[in-house]
Design a protein around this motif. Structure first.
Motif, PDB file in Angstrom:
ATOM      1  N   GLN A  71       1.022  -1.416  -0.116  1.00 48.48           N
ATOM      2  CA  GLN A  71      -0.090   0.083  -0.431  1.00 48.48           C
ATOM      3  C   GLN A  71       1.116   1.378   0.030  1.00 48.48           C
ATOM      4  O   GLN A  71       0.708   2.471  -0.986  1.00 48.48           O
ATOM      5  N   THR A  72       1.762   0.842   0.795  1.00 47.32           N
ATOM      6  CA  THR A  72       2.922   2.281   0.984  1.00 47.32           C
ATOM      7  C   THR A  72       3.766   2.647  -0.457  1.00 47.32           C
ATOM      8  O   THR A  72       3.899   3.589  -0.763  1.00 47.32           O
ATOM      9  N   GLN A  73       3.721   1.653  -1.024  1.00 48.50           N
ATOM     10  CA  GLN A  73       4.812   1.552  -2.100  1.00 48.50           C
ATOM     11  C   GLN A  73       3.500   2.469  -3.372  1.00 48.50           C
ATOM     12  O   GLN A  73       4.146   3.024  -4.112  1.00 48.50           O
ATOM     13  N   MET A  74       2.199   1.005  -3.641  1.00 48.73           N
ATOM     14  CA  MET A  74       1.454   2.415  -4.389  1.00 48.73           C
ATOM     15  C   MET A  74       1.493   3.604  -4.018  1.00 48.73           C
ATOM     16  O   MET A  74       1.402   4.777  -5.191  1.00 48.73           O
ATOM     17  N   GLN A  75       1.191   4.226  -3.145  1.00 49.24           N
ATOM     18  CA  GLN A  75       0.904   6.125  -3.015  1.00 49.24           C
ATOM     19  C   GLN A  75       2.014   6.522  -3.070  1.00 49.24           C
ATOM     20  O   GLN A  75       1.884   7.319  -3.754  1.00 49.24           O
ATOM     21  N   SER A  76       2.863   5.793  -2.502  1.00 51.78           N
ATOM     22  CA  SER A  76       4.723   6.535  -2.755  1.00 51.78           C
ATOM     23  C   SER A  76       4.555   6.690  -4.364  1.00 51.78           C
ATOM     24  O   SER A  76       4.659   8.556  -4.902  1.00 51.78           O
ATOM     25  N   ALA A  77       4.371   5.810  -5.664  1.00 54.28           N
ATOM     26  CA  ALA A  77       4.724   5.585  -7.023  1.00 54.28           C
ATOM     27  C   ALA A  77       3.806   6.663  -7.326  1.00 54.28           C
ATOM     28  O   ALA A  77       4.396   7.887  -8.074  1.00 54.28           O
ATOM     29  N   GLN A  78       1.916   7.263  -6.841  1.00 52.45           N
ATOM     30  CA  GLN A  78       1.497   7.934  -7.019  1.00 52.45           C
ATOM     31  C   GLN A  78       1.871   9.566  -7.139  1.00 52.45           C
ATOM     32  O   GLN A  78       1.460  10.102  -7.597  1.00 52.45           O
ATOM     33  N   LYS A  79       2.353   9.212  -6.011  1.00 54.00           N
ATOM     34  CA  LYS A  79       2.886  11.312  -5.580  1.00 54.00           C
ATOM     35  C   LYS A  79       3.871  11.343  -6.438  1.00 54.00           C
ATOM     36  O   LYS A  79       4.041  12.606  -6.276  1.00 54.00           O
ATOM     37  N   GLN A  80       4.909  10.538  -6.495  1.00 54.97           N
ATOM     38  CA  GLN A  80       5.889  10.800  -7.549  1.00 54.97           C
ATOM     39  C   GLN A  80       5.159  11.565  -8.964  1.00 54.97           C
ATOM     40  O   GLN A  80       5.740  12.673  -9.378  1.00 54.97           O
ATOM     41  N   VAL A  81       4.362  10.837  -9.915  1.00 59.27           N
ATOM     42  CA  VAL A  81       3.566  10.986 -10.167  1.00 59.27           C
ATOM     43  C   VAL A  81       3.439  12.042 -10.739  1.00 59.27           C
ATOM     44  O   VAL A  81       3.213  13.211 -11.091  1.00 59.27           O
ATOM     45  N   ASP A  82       2.488  13.230  -9.162  1.00 62.05           N
ATOM     46  CA  ASP A  82       1.665  14.394  -9.058  1.00 62.05           C
ATOM     47  C   ASP A  82       2.791  15.308  -8.803  1.00 62.05           C
ATOM     48  O   ASP A  82       2.288  16.586  -9.836  1.00 62.05           O
ATOM     49  N   ALA A  83       3.856  14.703  -8.659  1.00 60.13           N
ATOM     50  CA  ALA A  83       5.366  15.716  -8.221  1.00 60.13           C
ATOM     51  C   ALA A  83       5.557  15.973  -9.802  1.00 60.13           C
ATOM     52  O   ALA A  83       5.719  17.175 -10.245  1.00 60.13           O
ATOM     53  N   LEU A  84       5.990  15.112 -10.044  1.00 61.21           N
ATOM     54  CA  LEU A  84       6.492  15.317 -11.514  1.00 61.21           C
ATOM     55  C   LEU A  84       5.478  15.971 -12.620  1.00 61.21           C
ATOM     56  O   LEU A  84       5.893  17.162 -13.458  1.00 61.21           O
ATOM     57  N   LYS A  85       4.291  15.772 -12.048  1.00 65.26           N
ATOM     58  CA  LYS A  85       3.277  16.779 -13.598  1.00 65.26           C
ATOM     59  C   LYS A  85       3.244  18.417 -12.880  1.00 65.26           C
ATOM     60  O   LYS A  85       2.830  19.443 -13.648  1.00 65.26           O
ATOM     61  N   GLN A  86       3.420  17.516 -11.598  1.00 70.27           N
ATOM     62  CA  GLN A  86       3.203  19.764 -10.576  1.00 70.27           C
ATOM     63  C   GLN A  86       4.452  20.342 -11.215  1.00 70.27           C
ATOM     64  O   GLN A  86       3.563  21.472 -11.758  1.00 70.27           O
ATOM     65  N   GLN A  87       5.551  19.648 -11.975  1.00 71.62           N
ATOM     66  CA  GLN A  87       6.461  19.848 -12.215  1.00 71.62           C
ATOM     67  C   GLN A  87       6.337  20.738 -13.622  1.00 71.62           C
ATOM     68  O   GLN A  87       6.978  21.625 -14.001  1.00 71.62           O
ATOM     69  N   ALA A  88       6.100  19.609 -14.687  1.00 72.61           N
ATOM     70  CA  ALA A  88       5.419  19.790 -15.242  1.00 72.61           C
ATOM     71  C   ALA A  88       5.002  20.783 -16.216  1.00 72.61           C
ATOM     72  O   ALA A  88       4.718  22.261 -17.057  1.00 72.61           O
ATOM     73  N   ASP A  89       4.304  21.651 -15.298  1.00 72.07           N
ATOM     74  CA  ASP A  89       2.972  22.683 -15.007  1.00 72.07           C
ATOM     75  C   ASP A  89       4.033  24.055 -15.357  1.00 72.07           C
ATOM     76  O   ASP A  89       3.190  25.151 -15.090  1.00 72.07           O
ATOM     77  N   LEU A  90       5.187  23.904 -14.215  1.00 69.86           N
ATOM     78  CA  LEU A  90       5.777  24.835 -14.318  1.00 69.86           C
ATOM     79  C   LEU A  90       6.206  26.253 -15.978  1.00 69.86           C
ATOM     80  O   LEU A  90       6.865  26.357 -15.883  1.00 69.86           O
ATOM     81  N   TYR A  91       6.045  24.706 -16.540  1.00 68.66           N
ATOM     82  CA  TYR A  91       6.417  25.306 -18.609  1.00 68.66           C
ATOM     83  C   TYR A  91       5.533  25.409 -19.002  1.00 68.66           C
ATOM     84  O   TYR A  91       5.549  25.051 -20.340  1.00 68.66           O
ATOM     85  N   ARG A  92       4.837  25.983 -18.302  1.00 68.13           N
ATOM     86  CA  ARG A  92       3.649  26.472 -19.252  1.00 68.13           C
ATOM     87  C   ARG A  92       2.798  27.628 -18.404  1.00 68.13           C
ATOM     88  O   ARG A  92       3.306  27.887 -17.347  1.00 68.13           O
ATOM     89  N   ILE A  93       2.488  28.025 -19.834  1.00 68.02           N
ATOM     90  CA  ILE A  93       2.162  29.830 -19.514  1.00 68.02           C
ATOM     91  C   ILE A  93       0.491  30.030 -19.267  1.00 68.02           C
ATOM     92  O   ILE A  93      -0.034  29.356 -20.963  1.00 68.02           O
ATOM     93  N   THR A  94      -0.561  29.791 -17.912  1.00 66.92           N
ATOM     94  CA  THR A  94      -1.741  29.831 -18.630  1.00 66.92           C
ATOM     95  C   THR A  94      -2.904  31.446 -17.635  1.00 66.92           C
ATOM     96  O   THR A  94      -1.424  31.955 -17.285  1.00 66.92           O
ATOM     97  N   SER A  95      -3.341  31.205 -17.677  1.00 68.11           N
ATOM     98  CA  SER A  95      -4.818  32.561 -18.235  1.00 68.11           C
ATOM     99  C   SER A  95      -4.532  32.461 -16.665  1.00 68.11           C
ATOM    100  O   SER A  95      -5.731  31.915 -15.855  1.00 68.11           O
TER     101      SER A  95
END
Length: 378
Positions: A173-197
């Motif tokens: 369970q912990t491994q699954m949650q940690s892997a999902q958090k890693q995905v979410d963190a990378l997606k948030q980092q990717a959003d830093l390379y966008r300009i939104t209104s």
């Protein structure tokens, strides 16, 4: 005996006449005695009094003749009305939402999805920066997250059948949650390379090109919601006690050839220590003639008298005894002492000295004297 010839009587007559004339002149001279100084002074004073009397008579006749001439004037009828004093401040128009959208990380621009003047919605993607490395990392993280989720489901099924230990179940369970958090963190980092209104509005300023390196706080897009405008200004602290939220204001926009009456919507409580002023704001309705950064003249009403006598300021004259005006009294100029109150522009409030119905002389008063004849040529 001497005998007179024919010419002798005439000669004797002439001789007697020559003797009598000097005698008469001598007697006349003796009879005219010189006057003393007191008598002479009295005669001169009498002559002076007679001359002064004649001068006074002539001057009086000239004044009477001149006073018969009337002076052309213009008047205004005095009646109770509304007088308002304003505090004039210069400000500028601003959009209620007027922001710059920047990227949060530096990167090369790979896509531009909008153009100047285009309407955009809050959260809409405007510009995409290069985040290809992050995309690969996200793909790998999502694969790991999927595997961790599959292992957890299997371990959960075993745990539901009372197979395996609780530690094994919690670890999966912990491994699954940690892997999902890693995905979410990378997606948030990717959003830093966008300009939104960040707001709903229109693209007002944008100078971006494909392949350009965008920098945080440097390369951005201005977005303005011009449907909701406001006027901003700084008011000197000397007016702090006279300007309050909710006061009536007149807004004049010279370049927009527009004006309106509204109320103060915001008055700052803090005085800026540098400029010694405080900020005010006035919300404005949407108008096609108004644009952000236009100059606006703000007239804040700080005093109103609904039953005031208001006359032109230039009709008031001053003397050592105080202010006064001339009124038309049936064709005669009559001087009236007045007490002026507040003034604004070319108008003055009269506190006392005038009555309802008076005809105040507004043009031609400077050449008048009390009692002069006047003629109204409004």
């Amino acid at each position: 005996m001497h005998v007179l010839t024919k010419n002798q009587p005439l000669t004797l007559y002439k001789m007697k006449k020559l003797i009598y004339i000097p005698a008469l002149l001598f007697l006349a001279a003796c009879s005219q005695k010189p006057k003393d100084k007191a008598t002479e002074l009295a005669d001169l004073k009498k002559q002076q009094a007679d001359i002064n009397s004649k001068i006074t008579t002539l001057e009086g006749s000239m004044v009477t003749k001149d006073s018969a001439k009337s002076v052309d004037i213009s008047t205004m009828l005095v009646k109770a009305g509304k007088f308002t004093h304003y505090v004039d401040i210069q400000g500028k128009l601003d959009a209620k939402d007027n922001v710059m959208a920047y990227p949060q990380s530096p990167g090369v621009i790979t896509a531009i999805f909008v153009a100047p003047g285009q309407h955009v919605s809050k959260g809409q993607l405007l510009v995409q920066l290069d985040n290809s490395v992050l995309k690969e990392n996200i793909a790998q993280a999502e694969t790991q997250a999927t595997l961790a989720k599959t292992l957890f489901q299997r371990q959960k099924n075993l745990w539901d059948q009372k197979i395996g230990t609780e530690v094994q179940f919690l670890q999966s369970q912990t491994q699954m949650q940690s892997a999902q958090k890693q995905v979410d963190a990378l997606k948030q980092q990717a959003d830093l390379y966008r300009i939104t209104s960040p707001i709903n509005g229109s693209i007002d300023q944008m100078d971006l090109k494909l392949g350009q390196v965008a920098q945080p706080g440097v390369t951005g897009i201005r977005i303005v919601d011009a449907d909701i405008l406001k006027v901003k200004a700084d008011v000197p602290e000397s007016y702090a006690s006279r300007v309050n939220q909710g006061d009536n204001v007149k807004i004049v926009v010279p370049d927009g050839n527009d004006s309106l009456t509204t109320r103060l919507t915001f008055v700052a409580k803090v005085i800026d220590p540098t400029s010694r002023s405080f900020a005010i704001e006035i919300a404005l309705p949407a108008r096609k003639t108004l644009r952000p950064n236009m100059t606006a003249i703000i007239k804040i009403a700080d005093y109103t008298n609904n039953k005031a006598f208001v006359i032109p300021l230039n009709s008031i004259q001053k003397s050592e005894q105080g202010d006064y005006v001339y009124v038309n009294d049936n064709g005669t100029a009559k001087r009236k002492n007045v007490k002026a109150g507040s003034t604004y522009g070319s108008q003055a409030e009269i506190l006392s000295g005038l009555a309802d119905g008076d005809q105040v002389i507004t043009i031609g008063a400077s050449d008048l004297q009390d009692g002069d004849k006047v003629k109204v040529i409004n």
